[in-house]
Structures are given as C-alpha cells and as structure tokens.
Motif scaffolding. Sequence first.
Motif, short mmCIF file in Angstrom:
data_model
loop_
_atom_site.label_atom_id
_atom_site.label_comp_id
_atom_site.label_asym_id
_atom_site.label_seq_id
_atom_site.Cartn_x
_atom_site.Cartn_y
_atom_site.Cartn_z
N ASP A 61 33.87 29.69 39.54
CA ASP A 61 34.32 30.47 40.71
C ASP A 61 35.52 31.38 40.39
O ASP A 61 36.25 31.79 41.29
CB ASP A 61 34.68 29.55 41.88
N LEU A 62 35.72 31.69 39.13
CA LEU A 62 36.71 32.67 38.72
C LEU A 62 36.08 33.54 37.64
O LEU A 62 35.30 33.05 36.82
CB LEU A 62 37.97 32.00 38.15
N GLU A 65 37.64 40.49 33.85
CA GLU A 65 37.13 41.76 33.35
C GLU A 65 38.09 42.29 32.30
O GLU A 65 39.20 41.77 32.13
CB GLU A 65 36.99 42.76 34.50
N ARG A 72 41.73 40.65 32.78
CA ARG A 72 42.31 40.63 34.12
C ARG A 72 41.35 39.92 35.06
O ARG A 72 40.12 40.00 34.91
CB ARG A 72 42.58 42.05 34.61
N VAL A 73 41.90 39.22 36.04
CA VAL A 73 41.08 38.55 37.05
C VAL A 73 40.23 39.59 37.79
O VAL A 73 40.74 40.65 38.19
CB VAL A 73 41.96 37.79 38.05
N ALA A 74 38.95 39.27 37.97
CA ALA A 74 38.02 40.17 38.66
C ALA A 74 37.56 39.55 39.96
O ALA A 74 37.56 38.33 40.13
CB ALA A 74 36.83 40.48 37.77
N SER A 75 37.18 40.39 40.90
CA SER A 75 36.71 39.88 42.19
C SER A 75 35.35 39.23 42.08
O SER A 75 34.99 38.36 42.87
CB SER A 75 36.66 41.02 43.21
N ARG A 76 34.57 39.65 41.10
CA ARG A 76 33.24 39.05 40.88
C ARG A 76 32.87 39.22 39.41
O ARG A 76 33.39 40.10 38.72
CB ARG A 76 32.21 39.73 41.79
N HIS A 81 32.16 39.58 31.68
CA HIS A 81 32.12 38.15 31.93
C HIS A 81 30.74 37.59 31.59
O HIS A 81 30.63 36.54 30.94
CB HIS A 81 32.46 37.87 33.40
N LEU A 125 46.76 38.86 36.54
CA LEU A 125 46.34 38.93 37.93
C LEU A 125 45.99 40.37 38.28
O LEU A 125 46.24 41.29 37.50
CB LEU A 125 47.46 38.42 38.83
N SER A 126 45.43 40.59 39.45
CA SER A 126 44.96 41.93 39.81
C SER A 126 46.09 42.97 39.82
O SER A 126 45.86 44.15 39.55
CB SER A 126 44.29 41.89 41.19
N ARG A 127 47.31 42.54 40.07
CA ARG A 127 48.43 43.49 40.12
C ARG A 127 49.12 43.66 38.76
O ARG A 127 50.14 44.34 38.67
CB ARG A 127 49.43 43.07 41.18
#
Length: 345
Positions: A61-62, A65, A72-76, A81, A125-127
Amino acid sequence: MSERIWPSGAATAIGSMPGDDPVEAAAVVFGELPDFPHLPELPARGVGADMLGRTAALLVDLAVEVVPSGYRVASRPGHEHRRAIDLLRWDLDAVQEAREKAGVTPPVFKVQLAGPWTLGAGIELSRGHRVLTDRGALRDFTSSLLDGLVEHVAEVQARTGAPVVVQFDEPSLPAVLAGDLSTPSGYGNVSAVPAPEARQLLTTVIDGARRITGQPVILHCCAEKPPLGLLREAGADALAFDLIALDGASAAFLDEIGEVWDGGATLFLGAVPTTSPASPLSLKDVGEPAFRLADRLGFNRSVLAERAVPTPACGLAGTTPEWMRRALSMTRDLGKAFVEPPEGW
C-alpha cells in the motif's frame, strides 16, 4: 535468538553482484556458496534493481517513483514501481531454477533489504523532504515493509525449500546518527536522530523479521566505523561489517566487538576485497585479520568456527565477473579455514 542455523564453516556474500543476468548470478551463488546462498542483487540493471528500489518493491500500500533527485513517494504504483516488482520476480525465478539444477536444498537462504533508516533516508516525501524527517511516515514505511516481508519470505521459502534469514542493510545509519544528511535545499542538514530512537526502530524491524522467519536476523553496515554497540543493543542476532574497520580501531570499538561475541551473537566478517587487488592475495592474506581479531580480543580461535561467517568486504556490484567468482571462491575457502586452520596460520 542468536542460535545459528547455517552450518559451521559456511560462507556467504553481502548481496550485490556485477552484470545484468539473474540466471547466471543465481547459478554462481549456488555453485560458490552452497551452504549459505543469497538472493543476488544486480543494480547494473538500473532503476528498481538497486537496494532502495528492490526494497520498495516489497512495500504494501505504498509506492515510489523516480524523480531527478532519486526515489519519491508516489500516489499510486507507476512504471518504475512495477518494474522493480518485475525485476524481483525474475530474480526469484532464477533462484528457483538454480536450486533445481543444483539438485539440493540449501541449509539456509539469505535475503537482503534496506533497513528502515536507510530506506527513510533514501526516499523522499512528496514535498521533497526525506521520509525519516516525518516520524509518522517513517513508521508507516516500516510497517509496510514488514507486511511485505511476510509474503516475500513465504515465496522465497517455497522456491528454495530452505529456511530464510533476513539481512537489513543500514549504510546510511551513521549519517543519520551524526546529522550528516542534507536537506532538500542542500544548504543545511537533517537533524541527527538520537541513538535511543534509532535503536528502537531497529528493534521493531528485527523483532518483526524474527517473528516472520523464526530465524536469526542480520544487520549489515559497511561504514568505516559501524555503530556495532547500537546494532547489538537493538537485538540483532548477527552483525556484518568490513574488517577494514579494524585499521586503527579504538579500544572502545574493539570492546564492542568483544561484547558481541561475549553475548553469543555472530559476526559476518567482510574479509575478501570487493575489487581485484593490485597484487595477488593468498587465502592467508585475507584470513589473517580475522584470526588476529580473535587473538587480540582474547578469544580461542574456535570462536571463528562457532560465531563468525566470512563474506566479501561489501557488495560486489562494482567488480568484474572474474574477480567476483574468485572472491566468492576465496570466501568459501576461508569459511573452511575458520573450522580447520591450515598449518602455519
């Protein structure tokens, strides 16, 4: 739990290997390290094949990208990935094929993952801030990693028929503890993580991996001066480090090593160079530092057979295929020498 499952005199490797052919890599591992083979890592294949990418492939569930600065963390889950997941699956196919061709089930099989602090230091993280700067996000990553490890261990066991030992790689841990990681701007550093906090999170993943596998857990740090005391206090059953760390070692560092052995844990000793040396090396050349260590700490040399496993100094991704085979062969022979030292040693 510090009882070893690997045979006395067994040898293994840290993880990475040169080239991009998983079938060949797995065949070499099963041929050269039959008593303690490991899941080869082939970072030369690019994105998703490196330590961070293949560990991220296990997350539940993580998703991550690739951006110019790294992962970096991706929304999907996206292309990168999914590629990491596919590469890991191909590696497992290759391991299964190698085991079937070898015709034997190894006594134990090792898999390697980035530890929580290295994972949190290497993914943004995204930021743009590192995951470890947000303790809630870091806990989520750690929990997700352990959830993914359940399925990964089950699949590896099914494909190899062997008990699985987990090795967590923490090359970034010293920088995390020292506050040496840069901020996104590059003009400052991330605040140092207090040792008790670092230890607590390591204990969480060690205990989790031990519950999943029912086997000892290894922590590896290839830093020049690895924080062995902290790693042992976190509950690791075995610690892996490069023997070059002994060069000019302080009395305090040697005391830490002695306490590891006194406590019944195993040392995975990085003895064989990861690249071809300028002049030929004999088995005695690579083995002497380990025997000197036992002597210096006042242990009977039998401690090497009982609570030491030889490895290359670190990963072998940067070497030639020729030296990789030689290094693994020499590592295997050193394991035998730990049990029966040649005359004159």
